[in-house]
Design a protein around this motif. Sequence first.
Motif, short mmCIF file in Angstrom:
data_model
loop_
_atom_site.label_atom_id
_atom_site.label_comp_id
_atom_site.label_asym_id
_atom_site.label_seq_id
_atom_site.Cartn_x
_atom_site.Cartn_y
_atom_site.Cartn_z
N UNK A 240 42.18 36.31 42.04
CA UNK A 240 42.80 37.53 42.55
C UNK A 240 41.85 38.35 43.40
N UNK A 241 40.55 37.91 43.44
CA UNK A 241 39.51 38.64 44.17
C UNK A 241 39.46 40.11 43.73
N UNK A 242 39.53 40.29 42.40
CA UNK A 242 39.50 41.65 41.85
C UNK A 242 38.60 41.66 40.62
N UNK A 243 37.86 42.75 40.41
CA UNK A 243 37.00 42.85 39.22
C UNK A 243 37.85 43.04 37.96
N UNK A 244 37.32 42.55 36.81
CA UNK A 244 38.01 42.74 35.53
C UNK A 244 37.36 43.84 34.72
N UNK A 245 36.16 44.29 35.15
CA UNK A 245 35.39 45.37 34.50
C UNK A 245 34.92 44.98 33.09
N UNK B 132 23.08 40.17 32.36
CA UNK B 132 24.48 40.46 32.09
C UNK B 132 25.19 40.55 33.43
N UNK B 133 26.48 40.25 33.43
CA UNK B 133 27.24 40.25 34.68
C UNK B 133 28.58 40.93 34.46
N UNK B 134 29.01 41.65 35.49
CA UNK B 134 30.36 42.20 35.49
C UNK B 134 31.31 41.11 35.99
N UNK B 135 32.31 40.81 35.19
CA UNK B 135 33.21 39.69 35.48
C UNK B 135 34.05 39.98 36.73
N UNK B 136 34.32 38.89 37.48
CA UNK B 136 35.09 39.00 38.72
C UNK B 136 36.05 37.83 38.76
N UNK B 137 37.31 38.10 39.02
CA UNK B 137 38.34 37.05 39.08
C UNK B 137 38.44 36.53 40.51
N UNK B 138 37.99 35.31 40.75
CA UNK B 138 37.98 34.75 42.10
C UNK B 138 39.39 34.43 42.58
#
Length: 522
Positions: free
Chosen positions: A204-209, A196-202
């Motif tokens: 905006x370089x910010x996590x989406x949680x 499983x992975x915690x999503x990351x928006x490349x």
Amino acid sequence: AKALVANRLEAAVPSCGGASLMIKAGRNPALVLRYSSEETDGEGRSVVPLDLHLADDRHVLLITGPNAGGKTVALGTIGLFALMMAHGIPIPADETTELPIFRSLLVDIGDEQSIENDLSTFSAHMLVAREIVEKADEHTLVLIDEAGTGTDPEEGAALAQSLLEHLGAAGAWTVATTHHGRLKAFAHEAEFARNAAMEFDRKTLAPTYRLQLDVPGSSYAFDISRRMGLQESVLERARELTGAGKAHLEDLIAEHEQRLTELTNLRDKAREDLADVERQRRAYGSAMAELKQNRARLKADALRQAEEILRSANAEVERTIREIKEARAEREPTRKARARLESAQRDISEQYRAVEEELEPAEDTSPDAAILEVGDRVVLDDGSTVAQVAEIDPDDDEVVIISGSLHMRVARSRLKRVGGRAEQRVDVRQVGLSPGKTASEQVRQRLDVRGKRVDEAVSEVSSFIDRALPSSLNRLEILHGKGTGALRTAIHDYLAERSDVVGFEEADWEQGGAGVTIVHLA
């Protein structure tokens, strides 16, 4: 206190004791309470819900992803849910959430290093690991944060994999977080584990949680370092030291995550569109049902209008016949009455044709459409010829119907009801002069004795037949009506006594039925 905190959390009671750990829209209770108590000038912060699923055959979950991406919060959410359930406290999640019943909760989260007790970070983790190995079984929930850290990465990853293999064999429900690529491959290959992975928006370089199941996550160390302002030259050197293969693998994972996010968004959009189409389909179905009801109502109104026209026609015929009789065949009154009758007939025919254009045989869609009664109008095998139900056998599935002079016994299932009992209609026909014949040679073929006394009616029938015999007529009609049946019985008894009457019978239903007798002469 439990009720108060449950209301504040907007919590629900999960399903307990099943063979799966499934959280739907779970929100970390500590964060919910924290954000609900903050002064935010009317703009409250929201908690991103957690969705995950573990089954008894795949009970080890390895979560990877960037730092500050929500991995530890996910562990805390799972652990708090287990503790709240054990103490009978509803949890802030969807009511479809399912949780096994755990007898123990073993947790390795945080750094328990101690100078006083001569414990390094790694030593502290190993003390917890020893206890976990000794106590873990199929009734245990194990939560491990940053598995394999605090020592050499290769050795730490190997120890972490060995620990996870032991927990998998013991059947313990296990959720662990890590940054080790080796453990990502292990979770992909082991039958009892899943990634499983915690999503990351490349962008905006910010996590989406948001947690994504069945995909390994990237640490995004270079991307986060760039966002934090680390010099580009240092980042490029770090990439060189990492190696092209490692950097390429991280890029592939990141690209896979990005594509998965896009596909997930497309799927959610498709679901919304499908739901909207379904709503429109239901609305269309309701509109169609209403349209059919209106159409059936209009047809019923048209049928009632047609029947009213027929009643009006019959009344006009009755009145004209009465005036002709009262005039005793005087030429001028008779001529005027007939002219008025012809005019009324033309008006009625025009009205009836207008109604017929709107009226067509239609299936009765009411709940009792299959219930037939004597006199109902029906069609056979989806045909267009309308017949009348004459007899129904309550002990059999067959029905006798009449169409013209034809009587048929057919199965009830072959009939479709198109209307109730038809209004009896009386046809009054005027017999004109035949070429080459005088009026005295013309003989009426129909006699109306309705409303007469029995002796008077029988006398008129006798004279009627006597006048018909010389003219070689072999078929006469006597209109006596239904009433009590006494007049019909008397006439039939008289006809049976005459030798020049070879037979008599009731007329077809559309010609008057039991109210008219057909007489056959020798």
